[in-house]
Scaffold this active site. Structure first.
Site, PDB file in Angstrom:
ATOM      1  N   HIS A  40       0.837  -1.207   0.000  1.00 20.72           N
ATOM      2  CA  HIS A  40       0.000   0.000   0.000  1.00 20.72           C
ATOM      3  C   HIS A  40       0.868   1.252   0.000  1.00 20.72           C
ATOM      4  CE1 HIS A  40      -3.230  -2.687   1.449  1.00 20.72           C
ATOM      5  NE2 HIS A  40      -2.414  -3.075   2.400  1.00 20.72           N
ATOM      6  N   THR A  84      -8.233   1.076   3.000  1.00 23.32           N
ATOM      7  CA  THR A  84      -9.480   1.721   3.415  1.00 23.32           C
ATOM      8  C   THR A  84      -9.268   3.106   4.018  1.00 23.32           C
ATOM      9  OG1 THR A  84      -9.351   0.577   5.542  1.00 23.32           O
ATOM     10  CG2 THR A  84     -10.670  -0.463   3.805  1.00 23.32           C
ATOM     11  N   ASP A 257       2.621  -6.833   2.075  1.00 25.55           N
ATOM     12  CA  ASP A 257       1.615  -6.083   2.834  1.00 25.55           C
ATOM     13  C   ASP A 257       2.200  -4.841   3.506  1.00 25.55           C
ATOM     14  OD1 ASP A 257      -0.988  -5.483   3.604  1.00 25.55           O
ATOM     15  OD2 ASP A 257      -0.781  -6.480   5.535  1.00 25.55           O
ATOM     16  N   ASN A 262      -2.476  -1.764  10.789  1.00 20.32           N
ATOM     17  CA  ASN A 262      -3.213  -2.357  11.919  1.00 20.32           C
ATOM     18  C   ASN A 262      -2.536  -3.577  12.518  1.00 20.32           C
ATOM     19  OD1 ASN A 262      -5.502  -0.520  11.661  1.00 20.32           O
ATOM     20  ND2 ASN A 262      -5.904  -1.616   9.749  1.00 20.32           N
TER      21      ASN A 262
HETATM   22  C1  0GY Z   1      -4.194  -5.301   4.504  1.00 26.19           C
HETATM   23  C2  0GY Z   1      -4.866  -5.531   5.782  1.00 26.19           C
HETATM   24  C3  0GY Z   1      -5.559  -4.626   6.530  1.00 26.19           C
HETATM   25  C4  0GY Z   1      -5.984  -3.332   6.112  1.00 26.19           C
HETATM   26  C5  0GY Z   1      -6.478  -3.012   4.914  1.00 26.19           C
HETATM   27  O1  0GY Z   1      -7.441  -1.590   3.386  1.00 26.19           O
HETATM   28  C6  0GY Z   1      -7.083  -1.721   4.549  1.00 26.19           C
HETATM   29  O2  0GY Z   1      -7.198  -0.841   5.395  1.00 26.19           O
HETATM   30  O3  0GY Z   1      -6.473  -3.897   3.945  1.00 26.19           O
HETATM   31  C7  0GY Z   1      -5.967  -5.055   7.875  1.00 26.19           C
HETATM   32  O4  0GY Z   1      -6.155  -4.201   8.745  1.00 26.19           O
HETATM   33  O5  0GY Z   1      -6.093  -6.290   8.099  1.00 26.19           O
HETATM   34  O6  0GY Z   1      -4.259  -6.119   3.611  1.00 26.19           O
HETATM   35  O7  0GY Z   1      -3.584  -4.273   4.343  1.00 26.19           O
END
Ligand code: 0GY
Length: 304
Positions: A40, A84, A257, A262
């Site tokens: 990300h 997200t 990842d 989190n």
């Molecule tokens: C990941 C896992 C997490 C978060 C998200 O989009 C996100 O906020 O995917 C998570 O908190 O498990 O794949 O990055």
């Protein structure tokens, strides 16, 4: 959770763990063309504000840091997945894709009313998929028809769907998932309970999904998130990811990842994560499929 601001600078949640400041250089050298297919970019928040509807505020983790990590770990390319905390505002993702000079593709989050022009811009930037997230601590899932509308919108672009759900959601969402007409990539093996047997009910159902539905793929990622045994070897996760690599060698992807949103309790050393790859993909052929052939086929098939 710390107070969320709408200012140009953001304070990470008080319990936020920042990514590893100095990951080790892996002993395992990825093959030429290797792709980190799940990572990300976060912000930076003063340029790309976090979404008002987010459920967490991360520390900034921008494209320059991501590309430096790519080089440090010996990878060639990235698939950057919209997180997200940026909602359906894909500007940080698009900025990273433009800067990557063809060495990154994207997975975006769009709303059902996304315009054709916006989809065309995302495609031109390198987006090749949308992400549906059903993890309730991150988002409030929408009715099935909402996602079907998005699938209709992306069909002509040839995009696929990336899905994030927890193991307990698989049985209740089975009909919806198997109704999807596109390639579907499941994040983090559908988050199995690794204290159960690999051939137990939960992971057995996930393997059935892949066996009976050849349009389904899985990311064999996130040992650090799934493990109860913990770092550095995450030994309880290896049998799960290894089983998928062996059974579905042409439908698995691997990713760091980074920057590990989190994470609670510990932050993984990204170099140590890379060193687990030979344990889940023990032959050169399996590793080439996992790291090169599969992600290239899915994300770069329109380009050598
Ligand atoms: C990941 C896992 C997490 C978060 C998200 O989009 C996100 O906020 O995917 C998570 O908190 O498990 O794949 O990055």
């Amino acid at each position: 959770m710390s107070e969320k601001t709408t200012q140009s600078a953001f304070t990470p949640d008080a319990d936020w763990l920042a990514y590893h400041p100095a990951p080790s250089r892996p002993r395992f050298r990825p093959p030429p063309g290797a792709v980190d297919a799940h990572c990300h970019v976060f912000g930076p928040g003063d340029r790309f504000p976090y979404a008002p509807e987010r459920n967490y505020t991360p520390c900034d983790a921008g494209k320059d840091e991501l590309f430096a990590l790519r080089d440090h770990l010996g990878f060639d390319r990235n698939v950057i997945v919209q997180a997200t905390c940026h909602g359906a505002d894909n500007r940080a993702l698009v900025d990273a894709l433009h800067a990557a000079d063809g060495r990154a593709r994207g997975v975006a989050t769009v709303r059902a009313d996304v315009s054709d022009a916006e989809l065309a811009d995302l495609h031109a930037a390198g987006v090749r998929a949308v992400r549906f997230n059903f993890v309730r601590r991150l988002v409030e899932p929408k009715p099935d028809r909402y996602y079907h509308r998005i699938v209709e919108r992306i069909a002509s672009l040839g995009w696929h769907v990336v899905i994030y759900f927890e193991a307990a959601d698989l049985a209740p969402r089975w009909d919806f998932l198997t109704s999807l007409p596109t390639t579907v990539v499941v994040d983090h093996m559908g988050r199995p309970d690794v204290t159960e047997p690999v051939d137990g009910q939960g992971f057995g159902l996930f393997q059935r999904l892949l066996r009976e539905h050849p349009n389904f793929w899985s990311k064999v990622s996130c040992p650090e998130r799934l493990s109860v045994a913990g770092p550095p070897g995450y030994p309880d996760v290896i049998p799960f990811s290894g089983a998928l690599v062996r059974a579905f060698p042409d439908r698995v992807l691997w990713g760091t990842d980074w920057p590990h949103p989190n994470m609670r309790g510990h932050m993984p050393d990204d170099g140590a994560l890379v060193d687990l790859i030979p344990r889940i993909a023990p032959t050169e052929e399996l590793r080439t499929r996992l790291l090169v052939d599969n992600p290239h086929r899915l994300y770069w098939s329109d380009q050598p």
